[in-house]
Design an enzyme around this catalytic site. Structure first.
Site, PDB file in Angstrom:
ATOM      1  N   LYS A  41       0.768  -1.296  -0.019  1.00  0.00           N
ATOM      2  CA  LYS A  41      -0.057  -0.008  -0.014  1.00  0.00           C
ATOM      3  C   LYS A  41       0.883   1.305   0.190  1.00  0.00           C
ATOM      4  O   LYS A  41       2.080   1.121   0.290  1.00  0.00           O
ATOM      5  CB  LYS A  41      -0.787   0.097   1.111  1.00  0.00           C
ATOM      6  CG  LYS A  41      -0.244  -0.085   2.478  1.00  0.00           C
ATOM      7  CD  LYS A  41      -1.143   0.004   3.609  1.00  0.00           C
ATOM      8  CE  LYS A  41      -0.333  -0.055   5.045  1.00  0.00           C
ATOM      9  NZ  LYS A  41      -1.249  -0.112   6.165  1.00  0.00           N
ATOM     10  N   TYR A 270      14.641  31.540   3.970  1.00  0.00           N
ATOM     11  CA  TYR A 270      13.337  32.311   4.407  1.00  0.00           C
ATOM     12  C   TYR A 270      13.629  32.565   5.754  1.00  0.00           C
ATOM     13  O   TYR A 270      13.821  31.944   6.720  1.00  0.00           O
ATOM     14  CB  TYR A 270      12.071  31.546   4.275  1.00  0.00           C
ATOM     15  CG  TYR A 270      11.906  31.472   2.545  1.00  0.00           C
ATOM     16  CD1 TYR A 270      11.480  32.389   1.837  1.00  0.00           C
ATOM     17  CD2 TYR A 270      12.049  30.042   2.119  1.00  0.00           C
ATOM     18  CE1 TYR A 270      10.875  32.349   0.379  1.00  0.00           C
ATOM     19  CE2 TYR A 270      11.676  30.215   0.444  1.00  0.00           C
ATOM     20  CZ  TYR A 270      11.364  31.037  -0.135  1.00  0.00           C
ATOM     21  OH  TYR A 270      10.891  30.885  -1.337  1.00  0.00           O
TER      22      TYR A 270
END
Length: 375
Positions: A41, A270
């Site tokens: 999965k 940033y």
């Protein structure tokens, strides 16, 4: 449409031989009557569903487990004919498609069976729909909770002319990866209490995820859902030692795209959260949080030519910066997960720094990062 970054030097490398070795080692612990189904999965826990499934099949896996129907359909479309079990709840409206594709479904309520039976009849489906009854013994997620509910469902499945094939019954242990087995024992007792109402067990009886199979072999049933350990990751993190060595299959690498001399007092990224205390060398790596490399990894480290280098400044969407010990040429190898020389950075190391589990880190690696397979 998913755009894969084929033209930048950042990639996940998946060692399929490691996956095969992990499966072989697990199968060596079991008797020959116990089947191993590979859990693929979430795009094979970020490793690649189709490639992992093929490697698992070659190593001896006899079936597959997925979370959603679309993953099962992808395996069928890729040519896999082995049994496939969808572990999550699938809407009854898809029952005809599921029967047509010979896929097995987890079922946790009588209402689901009643609704699906009506839909199958309305669509004149004659192929039996494979069902695995899910028992909620303490996970609190899906499944039958009382003997009465379970008995009613079993009766429904065994009615003459039933549209269902009662193929399996299972549960899922919530704490099998912990040293304290108190709650595990509680769930095991609940399992025994519930399953006692089933006078004739179906073909597949399975309770073992990776953790249960590794540390609670006495209750394995006749099929193991081999998940995170297949990829070489310890389901217990650092709490319990695996009974055999697990070989991690995934590495994540890049190459420096830019190197500069940063003057003392200059800042990086940033928010200007990092300021150089002295003149230093800074390298730029072409990976960021859009690739699944977490923004919170500021202050963690990577390996550049085998040396630990700190991530400085905030991780950007597509790039991050590291402090280099000296001038390093553009194009130098950067290892974000894996081994370079005598040093290793594991998914567990990253998970520890982020305060999470390695499952989340592996599954979070974005499809934009190309997967390269070696065998």
């Amino acid at each position: 449409m998913v755009v894969i970054g084929e033209h930048r030097h950042t990639q996940v490398t998946v060692d399929l031989q490691a996956i095969k070795t992990n499966i072989s080692n697990e199968m060596a612990q079991k008797d020959e009557l116990t089947e191993l189904w590979a859990v693929v999965k979430a795009n094979g826990y970020g490793h690649g569903i189709i490639q992992v499934a093929q490697a698992a099949k070659e190593a001896g896996a006899t079936g597959f487990c997925v979370a959603i129907l679309d993953e099962a359909l992808a395996l069928r479309a890729a040519g896999f004919a082995e049994p496939i079990l969808v572990l999550g709840i699938t809407e009854p409206e898809y029952a005809p498609l599921v029967a047509e594709k010979d896929i097995s479904l987890a079922v946790g309520t009588q209402d689901w069976l009643t609704t699906a039976a009506a839909i199958l009849a309305a669509n004149q489906v004659t192929t039996p729909l494979h069902v695995h009854l899910a028992l909620d013994t303490g996970m609190g997620r899906i499944g039958f909770q009382t003997p009465e509910e379970l008995a009613t469902a079993v009766t429904t499945l065994r009615q003459p002319q039933s549209p269902f094939d009662f193929e399996g019954i299972f549960t899922h242990f919530a704490t099998a990866d912990q040293a304290d087995d108190t709650y595990f024992t509680h769930q095991l007792n609940n399992w025994k209490h519930l399953i006692a109402v089933v006078d004739e067990l179906p073909r597949y009886v399975h309770v073992s995820n990776s953790a249960t199979s590794l540390w609670h072999q006495a209750c394995n049933g006749n099929m193991v859902r081999f998940g995170v350990a297949l990829y070489g990751l310890n389901p217990s993190g650092r709490e319990l030692s695996a009974p055999y060595p697990l070989q991690p299959a995934l590495s994540l690498t890049a190459r420096l795209t830019f190197v500069k001399r940063l003057a003392r007092g200059k800042s990086v990224s940033y928010g200007a959260t990092y300021t150089a205390a002295q003149d230093e060398w800074i390298g730029t790596v072409p990976i960021g949080y859009a690739d699944g490399y977490e923004r919170r990894l500021q202050g963690f480290h990577v390996l550049v030519d085998g040396e630990f280098c700190e991530i400085v400044g905030r991780v950007c969407m597509d790039q991050l910066m590291v402090r280099l010990p000296h001038e390093v040429p553009v194009g130098a190898k950067v290892t974000l997960v894996g081994t370079d020389g005598a040093r290793t950075i594991s998914l567990q190391d990253i998970a520890d720094y982020c305060g999470t589990i390695h499952y989340e880190i592996a599954c979070g690696l974005a499809p934009r990062v190309p997967r390269v397979y070696i065998d």
